[in-house]
Design a protein around this motif. Structure first.
Motif, PDB file in Angstrom:
ATOM      1  N   VAL A 117      35.192  32.245  58.792  1.00  0.00           N
ATOM      2  CA  VAL A 117      35.882  32.120  57.517  1.00  0.00           C
ATOM      3  C   VAL A 117      35.141  31.232  56.540  1.00  0.00           C
ATOM      4  N   THR A 118      34.110  30.577  56.986  1.00  0.00           N
ATOM      5  CA  THR A 118      33.326  29.734  56.091  1.00  0.00           C
ATOM      6  C   THR A 118      32.232  30.529  55.398  1.00  0.00           C
ATOM      7  N   ALA A 119      32.011  31.747  55.835  1.00  0.00           N
ATOM      8  CA  ALA A 119      30.968  32.580  55.221  1.00  0.00           C
ATOM      9  C   ALA A 119      31.431  33.037  53.843  1.00  0.00           C
ATOM     10  N   ASP A 120      30.478  33.409  53.013  1.00  0.00           N
ATOM     11  CA  ASP A 120      30.792  33.906  51.669  1.00  0.00           C
ATOM     12  C   ASP A 120      31.316  35.333  51.772  1.00  0.00           C
ATOM     13  N   VAL A 121      32.596  35.462  51.994  1.00  0.00           N
ATOM     14  CA  VAL A 121      33.230  36.770  52.085  1.00  0.00           C
ATOM     15  C   VAL A 121      34.088  36.930  50.842  1.00  0.00           C
ATOM     16  N   CYS A 122      33.824  37.981  50.097  1.00  0.00           N
ATOM     17  CA  CYS A 122      34.575  38.192  48.857  1.00  0.00           C
ATOM     18  C   CYS A 122      34.609  39.674  48.530  1.00  0.00           C
ATOM     19  N   CYS A 123      35.279  39.949  47.479  1.00  0.00           N
ATOM     20  CA  CYS A 123      35.392  41.326  46.994  1.00  0.00           C
ATOM     21  C   CYS A 123      34.156  41.693  46.183  1.00  0.00           C
ATOM     22  N   ALA A 124      34.076  42.942  45.875  1.00  0.00           N
ATOM     23  CA  ALA A 124      32.981  43.414  45.035  1.00  0.00           C
ATOM     24  C   ALA A 124      33.093  42.776  43.650  1.00  0.00           C
ATOM     25  N   PRO A 125      31.981  42.526  42.998  1.00  0.00           N
ATOM     26  CA  PRO A 125      32.036  41.911  41.660  1.00  0.00           C
ATOM     27  C   PRO A 125      32.630  42.867  40.629  1.00  0.00           C
ATOM     28  N   LEU A 126      33.200  42.297  39.603  1.00  0.00           N
ATOM     29  CA  LEU A 126      33.760  43.097  38.515  1.00  0.00           C
ATOM     30  C   LEU A 126      32.622  43.766  37.759  1.00  0.00           C
ATOM     31  N   VAL A 127      32.864  45.001  37.330  1.00  0.00           N
ATOM     32  CA  VAL A 127      31.846  45.723  36.564  1.00  0.00           C
ATOM     33  C   VAL A 127      32.211  45.837  35.090  1.00  0.00           C
ATOM     34  N   ARG A 128      33.400  45.376  34.750  1.00  0.00           N
ATOM     35  CA  ARG A 128      33.808  45.327  33.351  1.00  0.00           C
ATOM     36  C   ARG A 128      34.879  44.255  33.202  1.00  0.00           C
ATOM     37  N   GLU A 129      35.124  43.895  31.976  1.00  0.00           N
ATOM     38  CA  GLU A 129      36.099  42.852  31.674  1.00  0.00           C
ATOM     39  C   GLU A 129      37.511  43.355  31.983  1.00  0.00           C
ATOM     40  N   PRO A 130      38.305  42.591  32.747  1.00  0.00           N
ATOM     41  CA  PRO A 130      39.691  43.012  33.002  1.00  0.00           C
ATOM     42  C   PRO A 130      40.541  42.849  31.743  1.00  0.00           C
ATOM     43  N   LEU A 131      41.686  43.455  31.753  1.00  0.00           N
ATOM     44  CA  LEU A 131      42.620  43.415  30.636  1.00  0.00           C
ATOM     45  C   LEU A 131      43.134  41.990  30.439  1.00  0.00           C
ATOM     46  N   ALA A 132      43.046  41.487  29.217  1.00  0.00           N
ATOM     47  CA  ALA A 132      43.571  40.163  28.890  1.00  0.00           C
ATOM     48  C   ALA A 132      45.099  40.209  28.898  1.00  0.00           C
ATOM     49  N   ALA A 133      45.711  39.063  29.092  1.00  0.00           N
ATOM     50  CA  ALA A 133      47.177  38.991  29.178  1.00  0.00           C
ATOM     51  C   ALA A 133      47.838  39.535  27.919  1.00  0.00           C
ATOM     52  N   SER A 134      47.323  39.186  26.737  1.00  0.00           N
ATOM     53  CA  SER A 134      47.935  39.659  25.493  1.00  0.00           C
ATOM     54  C   SER A 134      47.765  41.173  25.341  1.00  0.00           C
ATOM     55  N   ASP A 135      46.613  41.690  25.741  1.00  0.00           N
ATOM     56  CA  ASP A 135      46.385  43.136  25.686  1.00  0.00           C
ATOM     57  C   ASP A 135      47.288  43.865  26.673  1.00  0.00           C
ATOM     58  N   ALA A 136      47.490  43.265  27.842  1.00  0.00           N
ATOM     59  CA  ALA A 136      48.376  43.863  28.845  1.00  0.00           C
ATOM     60  C   ALA A 136      49.806  43.928  28.321  1.00  0.00           C
ATOM     61  N   GLU A 137      50.222  42.890  27.617  1.00  0.00           N
ATOM     62  CA  GLU A 137      51.575  42.862  27.046  1.00  0.00           C
ATOM     63  C   GLU A 137      51.749  43.972  26.010  1.00  0.00           C
ATOM     64  N   GLN A 138      50.761  44.122  25.128  1.00  0.00           N
ATOM     65  CA  GLN A 138      50.825  45.167  24.100  1.00  0.00           C
ATOM     66  C   GLN A 138      50.804  46.562  24.723  1.00  0.00           C
ATOM     67  N   LEU A 139      49.942  46.756  25.708  1.00  0.00           N
ATOM     68  CA  LEU A 139      49.852  48.056  26.362  1.00  0.00           C
ATOM     69  C   LEU A 139      51.139  48.381  27.112  1.00  0.00           C
ATOM     70  N   ALA A 140      51.715  47.379  27.759  1.00  0.00           N
ATOM     71  CA  ALA A 140      52.978  47.581  28.478  1.00  0.00           C
ATOM     72  C   ALA A 140      54.086  47.999  27.515  1.00  0.00           C
ATOM     73  N   GLN A 141      54.125  47.384  26.331  1.00  0.00           N
ATOM     74  CA  GLN A 141      55.129  47.738  25.325  1.00  0.00           C
ATOM     75  C   GLN A 141      54.959  49.199  24.907  1.00  0.00           C
ATOM     76  N   LYS A 142      53.732  49.612  24.702  1.00  0.00           N
ATOM     77  CA  LYS A 142      53.473  51.005  24.322  1.00  0.00           C
ATOM     78  C   LYS A 142      53.866  51.959  25.446  1.00  0.00           C
ATOM     79  N   MET A 143      53.498  51.589  26.672  1.00  0.00           N
ATOM     80  CA  MET A 143      53.806  52.461  27.799  1.00  0.00           C
ATOM     81  C   MET A 143      55.307  52.538  28.060  1.00  0.00           C
ATOM     82  N   LYS A 144      56.025  51.434  27.810  1.00  0.00           N
ATOM     83  CA  LYS A 144      57.486  51.458  27.944  1.00  0.00           C
ATOM     84  C   LYS A 144      58.090  52.436  26.938  1.00  0.00           C
ATOM     85  N   ALA A 145      57.537  52.449  25.735  1.00  0.00           N
ATOM     86  CA  ALA A 145      58.037  53.379  24.715  1.00  0.00           C
ATOM     87  C   ALA A 145      57.804  54.821  25.145  1.00  0.00           C
ATOM     88  N   LEU A 146      56.719  55.071  25.843  1.00  0.00           N
ATOM     89  CA  LEU A 146      56.402  56.428  26.278  1.00  0.00           C
ATOM     90  C   LEU A 146      57.099  56.809  27.588  1.00  0.00           C
TER      91      LEU A 146
END
Length: 115
Positions: A10-39
């Motif tokens: 467990v001391t070895a560097d074990v991790c997930c694959a690196p991100l290949v793009r920027e994840p959704l920011a919290a404010s963008d997620a909120e706006q997208l969720a509002q749009k998706m709720k409307a749909l």
């Protein structure tokens, strides 16, 4: 007979694959969720498709009542939600309100879902 269990370091560097793009920011997620709720309502999806099917992608609220089988106040409520989510714009002509698709409004949702 003794069974040996494999031990994970467990001391070895074990991790997930690196991100290949920027994840959704919290404010963008909120706006997208509002749009998706409307749909996320069958009536609102139908209303959007009916408006899109009209000439110049614009329809009077009076033309939307009968196809969905709901009262005018209920249809207006659904249209207000779609307008607030940025999918429709509204103009008044006399005593009726006309709703038009906002150009490119569905593009952001489609791009997110396509990614």
């Amino acid at each position: 007979m003794v069974t040996m269990l494999e031990v994970t370091d467990v001391t070895a560097d074990v991790c997930c694959a690196p991100l290949v793009r920027e994840p959704l920011a919290a404010s963008d997620a909120e706006q997208l969720a509002q749009k998706m709720k409307a749909l996320a309502d069958p009536t609102r999806l139908r209303l959007l498709s009916i408006v899109a099917a009209h000439d110049e992608q614009e329809a009077c609220v009076c033309d939307l009542i009968e196809p969905v089988g709901l009262s005018q106040p209920t249809v207006s409520h659904h249209l207000k939600i779609l307008s607030e989510a940025g999918f429709l714009s509204r103009t008044r002509r006399g005593s009726w309100a006309y709703y038009k698709l906002v150009p490119g409004a569905l593009t952001g949702v489609a791009q997110f879902l396509d990614a």
